[in-house]
Design an enzyme around this catalytic site. Structure first.
Site, mmCIF file in Angstrom:
data_model
loop_
_atom_site.group_PDB
_atom_site.id
_atom_site.type_symbol
_atom_site.label_atom_id
_atom_site.label_comp_id
_atom_site.label_asym_id
_atom_site.label_seq_id
_atom_site.Cartn_x
_atom_site.Cartn_y
_atom_site.Cartn_z
ATOM 1 N N ASP A 137 0.823 -1.186 -0.049
ATOM 2 C CA ASP A 137 0.069 -0.236 -0.040
ATOM 3 C C ASP A 137 1.004 0.936 0.009
ATOM 4 O O ASP A 137 2.008 1.338 0.226
ATOM 5 C CB ASP A 137 -1.175 0.463 1.724
ATOM 6 C CG ASP A 137 -1.646 1.033 1.146
ATOM 7 O OD1 ASP A 137 -2.261 1.707 0.228
ATOM 8 O OD2 ASP A 137 -2.175 1.645 2.943
ATOM 9 N N ASP B 84 -0.249 4.562 1.067
ATOM 10 C CA ASP B 84 0.121 5.257 2.715
ATOM 11 C C ASP B 84 -0.253 4.915 3.912
ATOM 12 O O ASP B 84 -0.892 3.704 4.295
ATOM 13 C CB ASP B 84 -1.553 5.957 2.298
ATOM 14 C CG ASP B 84 -1.469 7.469 1.050
ATOM 15 O OD1 ASP B 84 -0.783 7.860 0.667
ATOM 16 O OD2 ASP B 84 -3.083 7.653 0.584
ATOM 17 N N GLY C 47 -8.462 4.462 3.297
ATOM 18 C CA GLY C 47 -7.943 3.132 2.499
ATOM 19 C C GLY C 47 -9.293 2.756 1.270
ATOM 20 O O GLY C 47 -9.116 1.888 0.762
ATOM 21 N N ASN D 145 -3.861 9.940 -5.820
ATOM 22 C CA ASN D 145 -3.441 10.869 -6.297
ATOM 23 C C ASN D 145 -1.325 9.936 -6.229
ATOM 24 O O ASN D 145 -0.487 10.268 -5.942
ATOM 25 C CB ASN D 145 -2.666 11.661 -5.352
ATOM 26 C CG ASN D 145 -3.909 12.084 -5.854
ATOM 27 O OD1 ASN D 145 -3.206 12.960 -6.621
ATOM 28 N ND2 ASN D 145 -4.601 12.821 -4.399
ATOM 29 N N ASP E 68 -1.398 -0.858 6.270
ATOM 30 C CA ASP E 68 -1.603 -0.064 7.578
ATOM 31 C C ASP E 68 -3.199 -0.192 7.630
ATOM 32 O O ASP E 68 -2.948 0.317 9.190
ATOM 33 C CB ASP E 68 -0.879 1.145 7.848
ATOM 34 C CG ASP E 68 -1.403 1.852 7.138
ATOM 35 O OD1 ASP E 68 -2.178 1.368 5.643
ATOM 36 O OD2 ASP E 68 -1.531 3.216 7.393
#
Length: 456
Positions: free
Chosen positions: A12, A14, A62, A142, A198
């Site tokens: 992932d 972020d 998420g 993004n 996360d």
């Protein structure tokens, strides 16, 4: 069992590679609070600010941007028109709010440097030296932009982000679509890959997609929650794990844990299902996976059933006598209770639960539980339980019950008994029928055992 080959890791973005979560939450906070102030003023409502931590984690983190907006607005009972992707940032539509958030976020990224988790980059470099393929899967539109701005794009074989998801109509987390697509792009199957996440929605996606390993990174979410929702293992930072650890998981860990059904945390609404799944037996008798300290109380339901022990009893239904043949809930052999010092006997689940997990080892037919419980007096106790039904002796079952004081030295009193007062109370639609099938005959104790004789 054949070993699964370890070939890829999908990260992932972020909170795992980049520290953009703070920027995201700040952009969400600004956008939502600007909107809420105007909306509440126009509708004569009390303004309640968007909480950068709790609201962000519950409704936004998420998820694809538009889905996150829908989720948060629903939590506030606010309905807005959907609009479309071309909506201006001043339009009061879901897409308008999304475009405003994205504008604020990109402005921050372009004017400030993105913080990077160097431990993640070190792990990626180690994996690539071992010829492990590396990809990124993110709900963010993004993602590609952030990796370019951060000069990290060259590390990854594939990037599946929000733009790709929209183009290919992929579902967002907790569905596994974006991770499965990343694996496919690298020429791999999900079971050959590690997912690094996360967020709770991300570990749920890894579990749903049958990935070889789901690695949780406990930065913004309690590690116990990540474990409870599907993570195979949890670290607080990726410096705590390396290629060898992942390789060992695929060599030994998958085989070991594939025989284990595990649950973390205590969730009353799910307890009866878990008890059913944790039923153990040997063909002669079977016992539901009810916790040894609990009785039939609407949350728990102890049940012991013996092959062939049925009972037919009369019941009055609509003024008519009917007979129903029931598989009898036999006396409960599980009860174990304890008390600390001079306190009353109390269920540990009436105390503060600091941690709790339960595992069914299906290879050995063994139930294992462990928990840490805090009494109202402040005394903290660890409980460890193991239970099995013998395959060698069909009349034998056993419990090991360990009580470990963690911050006190008071005497502990333990009592156990056989409960013949149980009834057939497990199926709601049968509760209008006669539930009592057991008649007391005798009970007593000898040198090192107690006995109870009941009759149907």
């Amino acid at each position: 069992m054949e070993t699964t080959q370890f070939c890829g890791v999908i990260f992932d973005l972020d909170g795992v590679i980049t520290q953009t979560q703070k920027i995201h939450s700040a952009a969400w906070e600004k956008m939502f609070n600007d909107f809420l102030k105007t909306y509440c003023y126009e509708n004569n409502l009390t303004f309640e600010a968007f909480d950068r931590r709790n609201d962000y984690l519950l409704y936004v983190d998420g998820k694809p941007r538009i889905e996150g907006i829908r989720s948060f607005l629903k939590s506030r009972s606010i309905e807005l028109p959907e609009g479309n992707e071309q909506d201006d940032i001043d339009q009061k539509t879901i897409w308008g709010l999304g475009n405003k958030k994205n504008q604020d976020f990109r402005h921050i990224i372009q004017t400030q440097s993105v913080e990077i988790y160097q431990s993640t980059i070190s792990l990626i470099e180690e994996l690539k030296k071992k010829r492990i393929k590396v990809g990124v899967a993110s709900s963010s539109k993004n993602c590609h932009f952030i990796l370019e701005q951060s000069k990290l794009l060259h590390y990854f074989e594939t990037v599946v982000d929000g733009e790709v998801s929209q183009k290919l109509h992929l579902k967002g987390k907790p569905e596994p679509d974006i991770f499965a697509k990343a694996a496919e792009n690298m020429g791999l199957f999900p079971h050959q890959c590690v997912i690094v996440e996360d967020a709770i929605s991300g570990v749920k996606a890894g579990l749903a997609g049958n990935f070889g390993m789901v690695l949780g990174v406990a930065r913004s979410v309690d590690g116990r929650e990540l474990l409870a929702n599907g993570a195979d293992t949890v670290v607080s930072d990726l410096s705590e794990i390396n290629y060898q650890d992942m390789h060992h998981w695929f060599e030994k860990g998958i085989n070991y844990y594939s025989w284990r059904l595990k649950y973390y945390g205590f969730h009353p609404a799910e307890e009866k299902l878990r008890e059913t799944l944790f039923t153990t037996g040997n063909g002669y008798f079977g016992t539901r996976g009810c916790i040894e300290t609990e009785k039939d109380d609407g949350i728990h339901y102890p049940g012991c059933y013996i092959a062939g022990v049925y009972n037919k009893t009369p019941s009055m239904v609509h003024h008519k006598k009917i007979f129903n043949n029931d598989l009898v809930n036999c006396p409960n052999w599980l009860p174990i209770e304890f008390k600390i010092g001079k306190s009353d006997y109390i269920s540990p689940f009436q105390m503060e639960i600091l941690s709790y997990k339960q595992i069914l080892n299906m290879k050995k037919g063994l139930i294992e539980r462990s928990g840490i419980f805090k009494h109202k007096t402040g005394k903290i106790t660890r409980i460890k339980i193991k239970r099995f039904s013998s395959m060698e002796n069909p009349h034998l079952a056993a419990i090991r019950f360990e009580i470990i004081p963690l911050n006190y030295a008071d005497p502990i009193t333990v009592r156990t008994y056989l409960d013949g007062s149980v009834i057939n109370n497990g199926v709601e639609r049968y509760r209008q029928l006669n539930q009592k099938h057991l008649k007391f005959i005798s009970s007593g104790k000898e040198k090192d055992y107690v006995y109870l004789c009941m009759q149907t």
